[in-house]
Design a protein around this motif. Structure first.
Motif, PDB file in Angstrom:
ATOM      1  N   GLY A  32       0.819  -1.207   0.000  1.00  0.00           N
ATOM      2  CA  GLY A  32       0.000   0.000   0.000  1.00  0.00           C
ATOM      3  C   GLY A  32       0.850   1.253   0.000  1.00  0.00           C
ATOM      4  N   PRO A  33       0.332   2.407   0.298  1.00  0.00           N
ATOM      5  CA  PRO A  33      -1.026   2.607   0.798  1.00  0.00           C
ATOM      6  C   PRO A  33      -2.087   2.448  -0.293  1.00  0.00           C
ATOM      7  N   ILE A  34      -3.210   1.903   0.101  1.00  0.00           N
ATOM      8  CA  ILE A  34      -4.345   1.715  -0.790  1.00  0.00           C
ATOM      9  C   ILE A  34      -5.474   2.598  -0.270  1.00  0.00           C
ATOM     10  N   PRO A  35      -5.900   3.586  -1.060  1.00  0.00           N
ATOM     11  CA  PRO A  35      -7.011   4.423  -0.611  1.00  0.00           C
ATOM     12  C   PRO A  35      -8.310   3.631  -0.636  1.00  0.00           C
ATOM     13  N   VAL A  52     -13.714  -3.080   9.506  1.00  0.00           N
ATOM     14  CA  VAL A  52     -14.361  -2.054   8.693  1.00  0.00           C
ATOM     15  C   VAL A  52     -14.571  -2.616   7.296  1.00  0.00           C
ATOM     16  N   LYS A  53     -15.767  -2.441   6.761  1.00  0.00           N
ATOM     17  CA  LYS A  53     -16.020  -2.821   5.373  1.00  0.00           C
ATOM     18  C   LYS A  53     -15.694  -1.616   4.511  1.00  0.00           C
ATOM     19  N   VAL A  54     -14.868  -1.822   3.476  1.00  0.00           N
ATOM     20  CA  VAL A  54     -14.409  -0.722   2.638  1.00  0.00           C
ATOM     21  C   VAL A  54     -14.579  -1.044   1.156  1.00  0.00           C
ATOM     22  N   ARG A  55     -14.519   0.002   0.366  1.00  0.00           N
ATOM     23  CA  ARG A  55     -14.401  -0.117  -1.081  1.00  0.00           C
ATOM     24  C   ARG A  55     -12.998   0.366  -1.396  1.00  0.00           C
ATOM     25  N   ALA A  56     -12.078  -0.584  -1.592  1.00  0.00           N
ATOM     26  CA  ALA A  56     -10.670  -0.265  -1.811  1.00  0.00           C
ATOM     27  C   ALA A  56     -10.420   0.005  -3.288  1.00  0.00           C
ATOM     28  N   HIS A  57      -9.718   1.096  -3.560  1.00  0.00           N
ATOM     29  CA  HIS A  57      -9.421   1.498  -4.938  1.00  0.00           C
ATOM     30  C   HIS A  57      -8.077   0.875  -5.335  1.00  0.00           C
ATOM     31  N   GLU A  74     -13.212   8.106   4.440  1.00  0.00           N
ATOM     32  CA  GLU A  74     -12.063   7.619   3.675  1.00  0.00           C
ATOM     33  C   GLU A  74     -10.950   7.190   4.621  1.00  0.00           C
ATOM     34  N   LEU A  75     -10.125   6.256   4.140  1.00  0.00           N
ATOM     35  CA  LEU A  75      -8.970   5.804   4.908  1.00  0.00           C
ATOM     36  C   LEU A  75      -7.939   5.215   3.967  1.00  0.00           C
ATOM     37  N   PHE A  76      -6.811   4.788   4.533  1.00  0.00           N
ATOM     38  CA  PHE A  76      -5.756   4.132   3.778  1.00  0.00           C
ATOM     39  C   PHE A  76      -5.457   2.780   4.405  1.00  0.00           C
ATOM     40  N   LEU A  77      -5.196   1.793   3.559  1.00  0.00           N
ATOM     41  CA  LEU A  77      -4.799   0.465   4.017  1.00  0.00           C
ATOM     42  C   LEU A  77      -3.324   0.263   3.692  1.00  0.00           C
ATOM     43  N   THR A  78      -2.583  -0.316   4.620  1.00  0.00           N
ATOM     44  CA  THR A  78      -1.192  -0.690   4.360  1.00  0.00           C
ATOM     45  C   THR A  78      -0.963  -2.096   4.879  1.00  0.00           C
TER      46      THR A  78
END
Length: 162
Positions: free
Chosen positions: A31-34, A46-51, A98-102
């Motif tokens: 990542g980071p993955i927005p 957390v359920k997310v929609r990762a771009h 919004e958040l970032f995944l790493t």
């Protein structure tokens, strides 16, 4: 229409193969993955929609790496349920939309992935929950049914790279 659907399906499969090849070698996507927040499930999920690519996103549940929060679904006592609701509310307020995944890797339950989660302003969600007494490190004994804990004031910031 059928042709477009087929091409979309092929593009998705190619992308999935590419991601699988990357993660097969390293087992972690750095990542980071927005990501956009779909919903906060509990304090550590957390359920997310990762771009994941240009105009490509995937909806997935993300388990926060390294910490454990009180259980919402099967609490051992009323105090744990109250603390679980408080942790969920704190996460929802902190991460916003919004958040970032790493350091994303496959989880072992329910099709989730495990990752570090950072807010847009750079706050590390796991460190925040630990500092405020709403989480314990994975493997530590929790005391959700004991007397209330006193949160610490320090919050760690680890801003993701652009």
């Amino acid at each position: 229409m059928s042709y477009v659907l087929s091409m979309s399906r092929i593009a998705f499969l190619v992308l999935l193969g590419f991601i699988t090849a990357l993660t097969a070698e390293a087992d972690t996507l750095p990542g980071p993955i927005p990501a956009d927040v779909v919903r906060v499930i509990d304090g550590d999920t957390v359920k997310v929609r990762a771009h994941i690519w240009v105009n490509q996103s995937v909806e997935v549940s993300v388990r926060l790496a390294g910490v454990d929060t009180p259980e919402i679904n099967r609490p051992e006592c009323r105090a744990e349920r109250i603390k679980a609701d408080a942790a969920k509310d704190a996460v929802a307020a902190l991460v916003g939309d919004e958040l970032f995944l790493t350091d994303v890797r496959l989880g072992k339950y329910a099709g989730r992935v495990v990752a570090n989660i950072g807010t847009i302003d750079g706050t590390d969600l796991g460190e925040y929950l630990l500092a405020t007494g709403q989480a314990v490190r994975d493997g530590e004994r929790d005391s959700w049914c004991d007397a209330p804990s006193t949160p610490s004031a320090e919050i760690v910031s680890t801003a993701p790279a652009p």
